[in-house]
Design a protein around this motif. Structure first.
Motif, mmCIF file in Angstrom:
data_model
loop_
_atom_site.group_PDB
_atom_site.id
_atom_site.type_symbol
_atom_site.label_atom_id
_atom_site.label_comp_id
_atom_site.label_asym_id
_atom_site.label_seq_id
_atom_site.Cartn_x
_atom_site.Cartn_y
_atom_site.Cartn_z
ATOM 1 N N ARG A 49 1.032 -1.281 0.027
ATOM 2 C CA ARG A 49 0.217 0.135 0.100
ATOM 3 C C ARG A 49 0.907 1.256 0.104
ATOM 4 N NH1 ARG A 49 -4.034 -1.980 4.662
ATOM 5 N NH2 ARG A 49 -5.213 -3.476 3.670
ATOM 6 N N ALA A 50 1.969 1.293 0.708
ATOM 7 C CA ALA A 50 2.973 2.274 0.788
ATOM 8 C C ALA A 50 3.294 2.698 -0.555
ATOM 9 C CB ALA A 50 3.844 2.273 1.803
ATOM 10 N N ASN A 51 3.826 1.792 -1.350
ATOM 11 C CA ASN A 51 4.433 1.560 -2.641
ATOM 12 C C ASN A 51 3.478 2.420 -3.656
ATOM 13 O OD1 ASN A 51 6.947 0.754 -1.848
ATOM 14 N ND2 ASN A 51 6.335 -1.202 -2.451
ATOM 15 N N VAL A 52 2.231 2.106 -3.426
ATOM 16 C CA VAL A 52 0.858 2.465 -4.279
ATOM 17 C C VAL A 52 1.025 4.022 -3.905
ATOM 18 C CG1 VAL A 52 -1.383 2.503 -4.882
ATOM 19 C CG2 VAL A 52 -0.024 0.366 -4.595
ATOM 20 N N ILE A 53 0.982 4.436 -2.871
ATOM 21 C CA ILE A 53 0.992 5.934 -2.405
ATOM 22 C C ILE A 53 1.820 6.604 -2.824
ATOM 23 C CG2 ILE A 53 0.878 7.428 -0.384
ATOM 24 C CD1 ILE A 53 -0.636 5.208 1.251
ATOM 25 N N ALA A 54 3.163 6.028 -2.785
ATOM 26 C CA ALA A 54 4.424 6.812 -3.266
ATOM 27 C C ALA A 54 4.235 7.024 -4.621
ATOM 28 C CB ALA A 54 5.849 5.803 -2.738
ATOM 29 N N SER A 55 3.964 5.939 -5.512
ATOM 30 C CA SER A 55 3.784 6.036 -6.782
ATOM 31 C C SER A 55 2.806 7.068 -7.313
ATOM 32 C CB SER A 55 3.509 4.627 -7.434
ATOM 33 O OG SER A 55 2.173 4.139 -7.243
ATOM 34 N N THR A 56 1.851 7.314 -6.532
ATOM 35 C CA THR A 56 1.066 8.091 -6.814
ATOM 36 C C THR A 56 1.043 9.805 -6.431
ATOM 37 O OG1 THR A 56 -0.544 7.810 -5.143
ATOM 38 C CG2 THR A 56 -1.059 6.696 -7.108
ATOM 39 N N GLY A 57 2.186 9.765 -5.501
ATOM 40 C CA GLY A 57 2.534 11.024 -5.247
ATOM 41 C C GLY A 57 1.844 11.588 -3.920
ATOM 42 N N GLN A 58 0.811 10.747 -3.480
ATOM 43 C CA GLN A 58 0.030 11.211 -2.414
ATOM 44 C C GLN A 58 0.710 10.776 -0.916
ATOM 45 O OE1 GLN A 58 -3.760 9.013 -2.526
ATOM 46 N NE2 GLN A 58 -4.035 9.262 -4.763
#
Length: 209
Positions: free
Chosen positions: A194-203
Motif C-alpha cells: 500500500r505504501a508503494n502505491v501511495i508513493a507512486s501516486t505522489g500522495q
C-alpha cells in the motif's frame, strides 16, 4: 464509526488467545510490536510539518513544530516565499558550524539535523514558512481509548507481532510462533505494498502527531 484504539486491540488479542488474564503481558507485547516497526515506512507514518522562521534564530525544535523531533527521515525541506518554493539542501552540522555567520542573516538555503532539532543556514533574516516531508515516528497514544494508525491500517501487523512476542516470551508456544511468523510477514508485505502505491501516486497521508 470510531477508529480502533488500544482497548480494542487488547480485547481482540485476549479473545483470540482466550487469555483475559494476560492483559499486562499483552499490553507490553503491543508496545514491543510498535517499537519493532517504528523504523519501517508505511503510508500512514509519512507526513508533513510546517513552521515559521524567526529572524535571528537558526535552531528549531518541538516548540516550533511538534513533529520535528519525531522525523526519522526527512525526504524534502522547502522554504515557502509567497507563491514560490525554494528547496533546502541538507548539509552536515559541522559544515553549518563552519559557515555560520550570525551577522550575515538572509534567506536559508540549507539545513542540518542537530539532536532532535533542525538548524537552518544561513540564519533567517525574515519570517518564512518551512515545510518538511518525511518519515515520522508514531508513538503509542497516551490514552488507551485514543485512535492510532497502528491500530487501524497497521492493526493486522501489530496484532500478529504482539502474538508472536507472547508466543516466544510468555506462552512458549512454538506452533503459535510459527503461525504468527507467517501472518506477520503477510501483514508487513500488504502494508508495504500500500505504501508503494501511495508513493507512486505522489500522495502523502498524515495523521496528527
Amino acid at each position: 464509526m470510531s477508529k480502533p484504539t488500544l482497548t480494542d486491540v487488547l480485547s481482540e488479542i485476549m479473545d483470540d488467545l482466550d487469555r483475559p488474564d494476560l492483559e499486562p503481558q499483552i499490553r507490553r507485547a503491543v508496545s514491543a510490536a510498535v517499537r519493532r516497526y517504528q523504523p519501517d515506512r508505511f503510508g500512514f507514518n509519512e507526513g508533513l510539518a510546517t513552521f515559521l522562521t524567526i529572524p535571528g534564530a537558526d535552531v528549531y525544535g518541538s516548540g516550533d513544530a511538534p513533529a520535528i523531533p519525531g522525523f526519522m527521515a526527512i525526504d524534502s525541506a522547502v522554504l515557502v516565499d509567497g507563491d514560490q518554493t525554494w528547496p533546502l539542501k541538507r548539509i552536515d552540522e559541522a559544515q553549518v558550524e563552519a559557515l555560520d555567520q550570525p551577522a550575515s542573516a538572509s534567506r536559508p538555503m540549507a539545513y542540518s539535523l542537530l539532536a532532535k532539532s533542525l538548524r537552518l543556514w544561513p540564519m533567517p533574516s525574515e519570517v518564512w514558512t518551512i515545510r518538511l516531508m518525511g518519515h515520522l515516528r508514531l508513538d503509542l497514544p497516551e490514552s488507551d481509548d485514543a485512535p492510532s494508525p497502528w491500530f487501524d491500517e497497521g492493526r493486522d501487523l501489530i496484532m500478529a507481532r504482539a502474538k508472536w512476542h507472547l508466543a516466544v516470551n510468555v506462552l512458549k508456544d512454538a506452533n503459535l510462533k510459527a503461525a504468527m511468523d507467517v501472518m506477520t510477514a503477510d501483514a508487513f508485505d500488504t502494508l508495504r505494498g500500500r505504501a508503494n502505491v501511495i508513493a507512486s501516486t505522489g500522495q502523502v497521508r498524515a495523521w496528527d502527531c
